[in-house]
Scaffold this motif. Structure first.
Motif, mmCIF file in Angstrom:
data_model
loop_
_atom_site.group_PDB
_atom_site.id
_atom_site.type_symbol
_atom_site.label_atom_id
_atom_site.label_comp_id
_atom_site.label_asym_id
_atom_site.label_seq_id
_atom_site.Cartn_x
_atom_site.Cartn_y
_atom_site.Cartn_z
ATOM 1 N N THR A 115 69.134 81.660 59.530
ATOM 2 C CA THR A 115 69.840 80.407 59.239
ATOM 3 C C THR A 115 70.298 80.329 57.791
ATOM 4 O OG1 THR A 115 67.770 79.245 58.715
ATOM 5 C CG2 THR A 115 68.491 79.220 61.012
ATOM 6 N N ILE A 116 69.809 81.242 56.961
ATOM 7 C CA ILE A 116 70.213 81.264 55.554
ATOM 8 C C ILE A 116 71.223 82.384 55.364
ATOM 9 C CG2 ILE A 116 69.445 81.523 53.164
ATOM 10 C CD1 ILE A 116 66.667 80.656 54.067
ATOM 11 N N ILE A 122 72.011 85.632 47.103
ATOM 12 C CA ILE A 122 72.469 86.406 45.945
ATOM 13 C C ILE A 122 72.005 85.812 44.620
ATOM 14 C CG2 ILE A 122 74.515 87.173 44.683
ATOM 15 C CD1 ILE A 122 75.898 87.570 47.351
ATOM 16 N N PRO A 123 72.181 84.503 44.382
ATOM 17 C CA PRO A 123 71.711 83.977 43.080
ATOM 18 C C PRO A 123 70.214 84.195 42.867
ATOM 19 C CG PRO A 123 73.170 82.411 44.159
ATOM 20 C CD PRO A 123 72.876 83.483 45.170
ATOM 21 N N LEU A 124 69.410 83.967 43.926
ATOM 22 C CA LEU A 124 67.967 84.182 43.808
ATOM 23 C C LEU A 124 67.651 85.649 43.553
ATOM 24 C CD1 LEU A 124 65.057 83.159 44.047
ATOM 25 C CD2 LEU A 124 65.229 83.524 46.530
ATOM 26 N N ALA A 125 68.368 86.542 44.239
ATOM 27 C CA ALA A 125 68.123 87.977 44.062
ATOM 28 C C ALA A 125 68.462 88.414 42.645
ATOM 29 C CB ALA A 125 68.951 88.768 45.081
ATOM 30 N N ILE A 126 69.537 87.865 42.093
ATOM 31 C CA ILE A 126 69.936 88.246 40.731
ATOM 32 C C ILE A 126 68.914 87.739 39.713
ATOM 33 C CG2 ILE A 126 71.665 87.836 38.946
ATOM 34 C CD1 ILE A 126 73.769 87.890 41.151
ATOM 35 N N VAL A 127 68.432 86.508 39.918
ATOM 36 C CA VAL A 127 67.460 85.935 38.983
ATOM 37 C C VAL A 127 66.149 86.713 39.016
ATOM 38 C CG1 VAL A 127 66.040 83.905 38.507
ATOM 39 C CG2 VAL A 127 68.467 83.630 39.019
ATOM 40 N N THR A 128 65.710 87.105 40.221
ATOM 41 C CA THR A 128 64.406 87.754 40.357
ATOM 42 C C THR A 128 64.454 89.272 40.166
ATOM 43 O OG1 THR A 128 64.723 87.866 42.763
ATOM 44 C CG2 THR A 128 63.526 85.959 41.875
ATOM 45 N N MET A 129 65.616 89.890 40.442
ATOM 46 C CA MET A 129 65.703 91.346 40.404
ATOM 47 C C MET A 129 66.631 91.879 39.323
ATOM 48 S SD MET A 129 65.952 92.114 44.502
ATOM 49 C CE MET A 129 64.835 91.316 45.656
ATOM 50 N N THR A 134 69.669 96.863 42.371
ATOM 51 C CA THR A 134 68.645 96.410 43.317
ATOM 52 C C THR A 134 69.017 95.125 44.051
ATOM 53 O OG1 THR A 134 66.917 97.468 42.001
ATOM 54 C CG2 THR A 134 66.214 95.814 43.586
ATOM 55 N N PRO A 135 69.439 94.049 43.382
ATOM 56 C CA PRO A 135 69.764 92.826 44.131
ATOM 57 C C PRO A 135 70.948 93.002 45.080
ATOM 58 C CG PRO A 135 70.437 92.624 41.847
ATOM 59 C CD PRO A 135 69.599 93.855 41.933
ATOM 60 N N LYS A 136 71.917 93.806 44.692
ATOM 61 C CA LYS A 136 73.077 94.019 45.559
ATOM 62 C C LYS A 136 72.651 94.746 46.834
ATOM 63 C CE LYS A 136 76.057 94.477 41.499
ATOM 64 N NZ LYS A 136 74.951 94.336 40.535
ATOM 65 N N ILE A 137 71.859 95.789 46.681
ATOM 66 C CA ILE A 137 71.406 96.547 47.839
ATOM 67 C C ILE A 137 70.485 95.688 48.702
ATOM 68 C CG2 ILE A 137 70.021 98.540 48.561
ATOM 69 C CD1 ILE A 137 71.112 100.028 46.121
ATOM 70 N N PHE A 138 69.683 94.838 48.066
ATOM 71 C CA PHE A 138 68.759 94.000 48.825
ATOM 72 C C PHE A 138 69.500 93.033 49.736
ATOM 73 C CE2 PHE A 138 66.520 89.914 49.167
ATOM 74 C CZ PHE A 138 65.421 90.320 49.906
ATOM 75 N N VAL A 139 70.521 92.351 49.221
ATOM 76 C CA VAL A 139 71.228 91.378 50.054
ATOM 77 C C VAL A 139 72.018 92.079 51.165
ATOM 78 C CG1 VAL A 139 71.340 89.584 48.292
ATOM 79 C CG2 VAL A 139 73.155 91.281 48.411
ATOM 80 N N VAL A 206 80.902 92.658 48.718
ATOM 81 C CA VAL A 206 82.037 92.105 47.966
ATOM 82 C C VAL A 206 81.614 90.833 47.252
ATOM 83 C CG1 VAL A 206 84.318 91.069 48.182
ATOM 84 C CG2 VAL A 206 83.784 93.168 49.433
ATOM 85 N N ALA A 207 80.869 89.982 47.960
ATOM 86 C CA ALA A 207 80.403 88.747 47.328
ATOM 87 C C ALA A 207 79.450 89.041 46.183
ATOM 88 C CB ALA A 207 79.718 87.863 48.375
ATOM 89 N N ALA A 208 78.571 90.021 46.363
ATOM 90 C CA ALA A 208 77.625 90.376 45.302
ATOM 91 C C ALA A 208 78.360 90.911 44.077
ATOM 92 C CB ALA A 208 76.628 91.408 45.819
ATOM 93 N N GLU A 209 79.390 91.697 44.293
ATOM 94 C CA GLU A 209 80.148 92.256 43.173
ATOM 95 C C GLU A 209 80.983 91.197 42.470
ATOM 96 O OE1 GLU A 209 80.651 96.813 44.900
ATOM 97 O OE2 GLU A 209 82.324 95.405 44.994
ATOM 98 N N LEU A 210 81.335 90.137 43.180
ATOM 99 C CA LEU A 210 82.070 89.054 42.538
ATOM 100 C C LEU A 210 81.200 88.297 41.553
ATOM 101 C CD1 LEU A 210 84.075 87.594 45.568
ATOM 102 C CD2 LEU A 210 85.002 88.843 43.624
ATOM 103 N N ILE A 211 79.888 88.312 41.804
ATOM 104 C CA ILE A 211 78.975 87.548 40.951
ATOM 105 C C ILE A 211 78.461 88.383 39.784
ATOM 106 C CG2 ILE A 211 76.745 86.355 40.887
ATOM 107 C CD1 ILE A 211 77.242 85.494 43.753
ATOM 108 N N ALA A 212 78.000 89.579 40.070
ATOM 109 C CA ALA A 212 77.407 90.382 38.992
ATOM 110 C C ALA A 212 77.612 91.856 39.286
ATOM 111 C CB ALA A 212 75.913 90.070 38.864
ATOM 112 N N ALA A 213 78.572 92.459 38.627
ATOM 113 C CA ALA A 213 78.820 93.892 38.784
ATOM 114 C C ALA A 213 79.704 94.367 37.643
ATOM 115 C CB ALA A 213 79.484 94.182 40.121
ATOM 116 N N GLN A 214 79.640 95.640 37.381
ATOM 117 C CA GLN A 214 80.499 96.259 36.388
ATOM 118 C C GLN A 214 81.442 97.266 37.031
ATOM 119 O OE1 GLN A 214 80.598 95.203 33.215
ATOM 120 N NE2 GLN A 214 79.081 93.690 33.864
ATOM 121 N N SER A 215 81.339 97.413 38.332
ATOM 122 C CA SER A 215 82.224 98.317 39.063
ATOM 123 C C SER A 215 82.218 97.890 40.522
ATOM 124 C CB SER A 215 81.742 99.773 38.935
ATOM 125 O OG SER A 215 80.451 99.926 39.507
#
Length: 265
Positions: A115-116, A122-129, A134-139, A206-215
């Motif tokens: 349901t989530i 993604i925001p939680l994964a970035i803050v914690t990881m 790692t956070p991109k692969i996790f989500v 794609v969504a993860a890279e829009l938030i935090a990525a360098q490539s």
């Protein structure tokens, strides 16, 4: 004369298209789409780049290596998260479907996280990881896992009880039944889950890279958005679609091999 239902064999003989015929239809369809795109942009009503402008930008990005680097970055993330998600989801799905106790323990967590949206994680994964890989692969893992585990579970509980009972009558034990009956009968469901998980993986990366990525292709679209560089955005979108399509065709080919026993239209 009374109407008679169309049998599967009749449908195939009347509407069957060979491999090369299907490829030809695909090419015609793509060509028609590009022609429509060119016609729409030629009117000037819609502020989209023309196919020639997008093709020119694609050659430019390919020539300087940017397109290849971004594609490989996104593809690597998708493959890592997707494969991990599938490898974990299939055993868990079998466990849930075969053992009621395991189902009672695991299912609430699976349904809760279903349901989530993975994008909300993604925001939680970035803050914690952190902001590394790692956070991109996790989500991506989470997106692929949730799609595949439900499909596998549904495949197990949908196995015809008659086949299981017949195997028991013939003296087969639980392990033999699971290996020779349950797993083969569940494969079509599993492959559907794999295909859905693949699409979810690309959407998530794609969504993860829009938030935090360098490539990555998502990162490239975000950078292009800042400068209103529509051709670059289109190149990235098309690259994602092409890579996703290729991976989907590989999954379909695998499905055809694993379920060759299944009658198809």
């Amino acid at each position: 004369m009374s109407d008679s239902p169309i049998t599967p064999s009749a449908g195939r003989s009347g509407l069957s298209v060979g491999t090369f015929g299907m490829l030809g239809l695909n090419i015609v369809s793509v060509a028609a789409g590009i022609a429509l795109w060119a016609a729409v942009t030629a009117t000037g009503v819609v502020g989209l780049p023309t196919p020639m402008a997008v093709a020119g930008k694609a050659f430019e990005l390919a020539a300087n290596g940017t397109l290849l680097d971004d594609a490989l970055a996104s593809l690597g993330r998708v493959l890592a998260g997707f494969i991990l998600g599938i490898l974990v989801a299939i055993p868990v799905g079998f466990l849930m479907g075969w053992y009621r106790v395991a189902r009672g323990i695991i299912e609430p967590y699976v349904q809760f996280f279903r349901t989530i949206p993975p994008l909300a994680i993604i925001p939680l994964a970035i803050v914690t990881m952190g902001i590394e890989e790692t956070p991109k692969i996790f989500v991506i893992f989470l997106a692929a896992f949730l799609s595949s585990v439900i499909a596998t579970y549904q495949g197990v509980i949908s196995v015809d009880r008659t086949m299981i009972n017949a195997a028991r009558v013939l003296g087969a034990g639980d392990f033999t039944i699971f290996r020779r009956v349950v797993i083969p009968a569940s494969v079509p469901y599993i492959m559907v889950g794999v295909r859905v998980g693949l699409g979810s993986s690309w959407a998530t990366v794609v969504a993860a890279e829009l938030i935090a990525a360098q490539s990555g292709l998502g990162f490239r679209m975000q950078q292009a958005q800042l400068y209103y560089d529509l051709p670059t955005i289109f190149v990235s979108l098309i690259a994602i679609g092409v890579l996703g399509l290729i991976m989907d065709r590989i999954v379909m080919a695998t499905d055809n091999v694993l379920t060759s026993w299944q009658e198809r239209l």
